[in-house]
Design an enzyme around this catalytic site. Structure first.
Site, PDB file in Angstrom:
ATOM      1  N   GLY A  72      31.849 -51.133  10.877  1.00 48.98           N
ATOM      2  CA  GLY A  72      32.133 -50.404   9.642  1.00 48.98           C
ATOM      3  C   GLY A  72      31.397 -49.081   9.548  1.00 48.98           C
ATOM      4  O   GLY A  72      30.328 -48.904  10.132  1.00 48.98           O
ATOM      5  N   GLY A 119      32.275 -55.453  12.513  1.00 50.26           N
ATOM      6  CA  GLY A 119      33.713 -55.389  12.258  1.00 50.26           C
ATOM      7  C   GLY A 119      34.500 -54.906  13.453  1.00 50.26           C
ATOM      8  O   GLY A 119      35.670 -55.259  13.620  1.00 50.26           O
ATOM      9  N   GLU A 142      24.472 -57.445  11.027  1.00 50.09           N
ATOM     10  CA  GLU A 142      24.553 -57.124   9.594  1.00 50.09           C
ATOM     11  C   GLU A 142      23.385 -57.661   8.767  1.00 50.09           C
ATOM     12  O   GLU A 142      22.900 -56.988   7.847  1.00 50.09           O
ATOM     13  CB  GLU A 142      25.875 -57.651   9.016  1.00 50.09           C
ATOM     14  N   ASP A 150      30.281 -60.709   8.606  1.00 44.33           N
ATOM     15  CA  ASP A 150      31.576 -60.694   7.927  1.00 44.33           C
ATOM     16  C   ASP A 150      32.734 -60.503   8.891  1.00 44.33           C
ATOM     17  O   ASP A 150      32.614 -60.746  10.084  1.00 44.33           O
ATOM     18  CB  ASP A 150      31.577 -59.618   6.838  1.00 44.33           C
TER      19      ASP A 150
END
Length: 404
Positions: A72, A119, A142, A150
């Site tokens: 991300g 991601g 993360e 995630d």
């Protein structure tokens, strides 16, 4: 939406149609192919179009430069920290897309050269075929910055052998290409110099037949043997420590193992754990543990709730402090709030995973015939955003008229 530093004329994702083959190229090499809202929208657009196209049989995805995708766009999240739900749209679209990547109907091949993190790795691991090289680097870091694991990784990591998932999620430990194949997070290892030739071979194959695609990849792939010092050879230690009930107990057990002969590798990992966000670690451990008992849609819906509540600083602003320390000021000296594990309120942790009202949840279609339903633009969030924009516009106009 948070403002992204993206040239409007820059083609951040390239989509090519070559007879029965479709090729996606992540095209932000200077930004390590980070995932922005524009990238997510284009990926979803291409994948839906090609799944519905009877002429499309094989979808290949790759990245330009030294990264497949670093995950991300952290600066986008940081820049939107003072705006109400500025990144809700990109988060919703990304998790909705993750479901469709996992359940895609056409044969997919990821050619993963270089960095594949967070991601970004969600565009690799779920594919029918994921090809890695000696330059591939995978991680889910993360939790270390106050966020959580995630993009479906609370599902994927929780299904790894033993407690390897907890280890990777909490420590952000890196795996190389050979380790990814050994851990079954990738399917094939191909030397990097052969990757362009493999791509040409797949395009010339001009077919999505899984057996044919597999055979073509195996013309270039080699069997892997992980290094003796690989963390995958430390499974017994990992299971002993990372099976404990809490982060505190995990650290205590890990530290005790680190004092034993032959476990010098633990020192650096433990140091990193102790520097990580206490809140991020505790949210992540709970999410991975829950993931073992959840379906993929349940995991993605849970992750959507966690992400939005973390970005809303429901119990802590650690994610923004973590991003600041890592990528903005780059001082690597985050000041966590609360500063230690014993100061994190377990009851407050419950707040970040509380279910939303049904229409505010991530809308994942339940029926196959409606599998591309649930888009952001058809959600209540898009309606609410339109209403807000309307009232902001009307208020601005009224203020202008009153000043005349």
């Amino acid at each position: 939406m948070a403002q992204e530093v993206v040239n409007p004329n820059e083609e951040v994702v390239l989509g090519e149609e070559i007879d029965h083959v479709r090729l996606i190229t992540l095209n932000r090499p200077r930004q390590l192919n980070v995932i922005s809202s524009k990238v997510v929208s284009l990926l979803a657009e291409y994948l839906e179009k090609w799944e519905k196209d009877d002429n499309a049989e094989l979808v290949i995805i790759k990245g330009i430069g030294r990264a497949f995708s670093a995950g991300g766009d952290l600066k986008m999240f940081y820049d939107g920290r003072k705006s109400n739900d500025s990144c809700l749209e990109v988060v919703y679209r990304m998790y909705w897309l993750c479901y469709h990547i996992h359940t895609y109907k056409k044969t997919q091949v990821a050619l993963v050269h270089g960095i594949s993190m967070g991601g970004g790795a969600s565009l690799m691991v779920p594919m029918k075929f994921s090809v890695v090289t000696e330059k591939t680097v995978f991680a889910t870091p993360e939790a270390t910055i106050g966020f959580h694991t995630d993009c479906g990784f609370s599902y994927m990591l929780s299904h790894l052998p033993g407690n390897l998932g907890e280890y990777l999620a909490l420590t952000g430990a890196r795996l190389n290409g050979k380790e990814l194949v050994a851990a079954k997070l990738a399917t094939h290892f191909v030397p990097s110099e052969k990757l362009p030739e493999l791509e040409k071979r797949l395009i010339s194959l001009n077919s999505g037949d899984e057996n044919a695609v597999k055979s073509a990849i195996e013309e270039f792939s080699i069997n892997v043997q992980i290094d003796e010092e690989s963390v995958l050879n430390k499974q017994s230690v990992i299971d002993e420590c990372f099976s404990k009930d809490s982060v505190e107990e995990i650290m205590k057990s890990f530290e005790a193992e680190g004092s034993k002969e032959g476990n010098a590798w633990i020192g650096a990992v433990l140091k990193g754990l102790k520097r990580s966000s206490p809140t991020g670690l505790m949210i992540t451990l709970r999410s991975i543990r829950e993931g073992r008992k959840q379906t993929l849609p349940e995991c993605l819906k849970k992750e959507f709730r966690l992400t939005m509540n973390i970005l809303r600083t429901t119990i802590s602003g650690d994610v923004y402090e973590g991003i600041r320390a890592l990528t903005i000021d780059k001082d690597n000296a985050p000041k966590w709030d609360p500063p230690s594990l014993d100061k994190v309120d377990n009851e407050k942790l419950d707040l970040v995973s509380q279910p939303f009202k049904e229409d505010l949840e991530l809308q994942i279609p339940e029926r196959e015939e409606c599998r591309w339903d649930g888009k952001y633009e058809n959600s209540v969030y898009a309606t609410l955003k339109s209403v807000c924009v309307y009232y902001q516009y009307r208020g601005s106009k009224e203020r202008k008229l009153s000043s005349m």
